[in-house]
Write an enzyme that holds these catalytic residues in place. Structure first.
Site, PDB file in Angstrom:
ATOM      1  N   CYS A 166       1.286   1.865   5.096  1.00 46.82           N
ATOM      2  CA  CYS A 166       0.877   0.418   4.663  1.00 46.82           C
ATOM      3  C   CYS A 166      -0.665   0.061   4.563  1.00 46.82           C
ATOM      4  CB  CYS A 166       1.833  -0.757   5.309  1.00 46.82           C
ATOM      5  SG  CYS A 166       3.639  -0.368   5.289  1.00 46.82           S
ATOM      6  N   HIS A 226       9.251   7.678   1.971  1.00 47.17           N
ATOM      7  CA  HIS A 226      10.626   7.573   2.046  1.00 47.17           C
ATOM      8  C   HIS A 226      11.098   8.906   2.374  1.00 47.17           C
ATOM      9  CE1 HIS A 226      10.507   3.577   0.788  1.00 47.17           C
ATOM     10  NE2 HIS A 226      10.077   3.920  -0.484  1.00 47.17           N
ATOM     11  N   ASP A 256       0.803  -1.271  -0.014  1.00 47.95           N
ATOM     12  CA  ASP A 256      -0.121   0.032  -0.099  1.00 47.95           C
ATOM     13  C   ASP A 256       0.891   1.088  -0.121  1.00 47.95           C
ATOM     14  OD1 ASP A 256      -2.142   1.842   0.875  1.00 47.95           O
ATOM     15  OD2 ASP A 256      -3.569   0.012   0.852  1.00 47.95           O
ATOM     16  N   ILE A 257       0.671   2.192   1.032  1.00 52.11           N
ATOM     17  CA  ILE A 257       1.244   3.497   0.892  1.00 52.11           C
ATOM     18  C   ILE A 257       2.538   3.310   1.958  1.00 52.11           C
ATOM     19  CG2 ILE A 257       0.022   4.430   2.753  1.00 52.11           C
ATOM     20  CD1 ILE A 257       0.280   7.274   0.697  1.00 52.11           C
ATOM     21  N   THR A 258       3.655   4.003   1.420  1.00 51.32           N
ATOM     22  CA  THR A 258       4.705   4.094   2.491  1.00 51.32           C
ATOM     23  C   THR A 258       5.518   5.327   2.228  1.00 51.32           C
ATOM     24  OG1 THR A 258       6.591   2.894   3.349  1.00 51.32           O
ATOM     25  CG2 THR A 258       6.404   2.810   0.824  1.00 51.32           C
ATOM     26  N   GLY A 282      11.835  -3.037  -2.847  1.00 48.52           N
ATOM     27  CA  GLY A 282      12.443  -3.727  -1.844  1.00 48.52           C
ATOM     28  C   GLY A 282      12.206  -3.210  -0.404  1.00 48.52           C
ATOM     29  N   PHE A 283      13.149  -2.639   0.464  1.00 48.01           N
ATOM     30  CA  PHE A 283      12.678  -2.405   1.752  1.00 48.01           C
ATOM     31  C   PHE A 283      13.225  -0.997   2.288  1.00 48.01           C
ATOM     32  CE2 PHE A 283      16.987  -3.825   1.728  1.00 48.01           C
ATOM     33  CZ  PHE A 283      17.835  -3.060   2.700  1.00 48.01           C
TER      34      PHE A 283
END
Length: 239
Positions: free
Chosen positions: A191, A95, A91-93, A173-174
């Site tokens: 998320c 950075h 979903d949404i994140t 990725g992460f």
């Protein structure tokens, strides 16, 4: 099978530029695999691992809900953040600076062909890294990523994950919060999971600034052990 992993640290880099670079590396590997299949060329496929920090940005996965962004795009402009809808899962994140983002762009056929095992190994890499700082991190059933105090009212996420895979080649990725400004997470439902908090390594250690380079070294060490990979520094400039 090529188990060499080409490491590249892009420093602080715009999200869209990095996404385009990921796509180019991803396409390069896919093209080699297609050539091998059509022509029995026997060419090795490379494996890449990009480290990057992004300026403030929110990204929404292909199955994500736009309503999980709690502010307008005009507001994002005011706070110097950007927004992209992208082609990863999840979903949404968010950075931003102080967060280690890792993009393994690898041919899983060089290692194993199991996307769930791949995600579990990425989580294990982070869990083992945090253990070196005296932090007990774990998985939360049904929720990809790495968490603290799962099953309690204090459950909080320290590392988000979302990947794309095609022909066993991975991208995205992460994102591990190390010295991240957690205030930016208030602009979304992380998320898409309501009622769960977010944390950062420096917060868990008592607001001590954590050396980013040190954390990257630990992550790579555990990735190499889990995937039985050989680490190689990529020296040429990205394009």
């Amino acid at each position: 099978m090529n188990k060499n992993l080409l490491i590249q640290d892009l420093g602080l880099k715009d999200y869209k530029e990095t996404w385009d670079y990921q796509e180019a590396l991803f396409k390069e590997i896919i093209d080699i695999k297609i050539k091998n299949r059509r022509e029995d060329a026997g060419l090795e496929t490379p494996n890449h691992f990009l480290f990057v920090e992004h300026p403030h940005v929110y990204t929404l996965g292909k199955s994500g809900d736009f309503d999980n962004l709690l502010v307008s795009e005009d507001y994002l402009k005011k706070i110097g953040a950007t927004f992209y809808k992208i082609n990863r899962g999840g979903d949404i994140t968010y950075h931003g600076p102080g967060q280690i983002v890792g993009y393994p762009i690898i041919d899983l056929e060089n290692f194993f062909t199991d996307i769930h095992k791949y995600l579990r190994f990425l989580e294990e890499m982070v869990i083992l890294t945090l253990e070196e700082y005296g932090i007990k991190a774990e998985r939360s059933p049904g929720e990809t990523g790495v968490w603290l105090d799962v099953g309690t009212p204090f459950a909080r996420k320290i590392c988000a994950m979302g990947v794309r895979a095609s022909r066993w080649v991975t991208m995205h990725g992460f994102a591990l919060n190390v010295n991240a400004d957690l205030g930016y997470f208030d602009n979304m439902i992380p998320c898409g999971i309501k009622g769960k908090a977010v944390t950062s390594l420096n917060v868990e250690l008592g607001s001590i600034e954590v050396p980013i380079s040190e954390v990257k070294e630990k992550l790579l060490k555990h990735f190499a052990q889990l995937f039985e990979a050989e680490l190689k520094q990529k020296t040429e400039a990205s394009g």
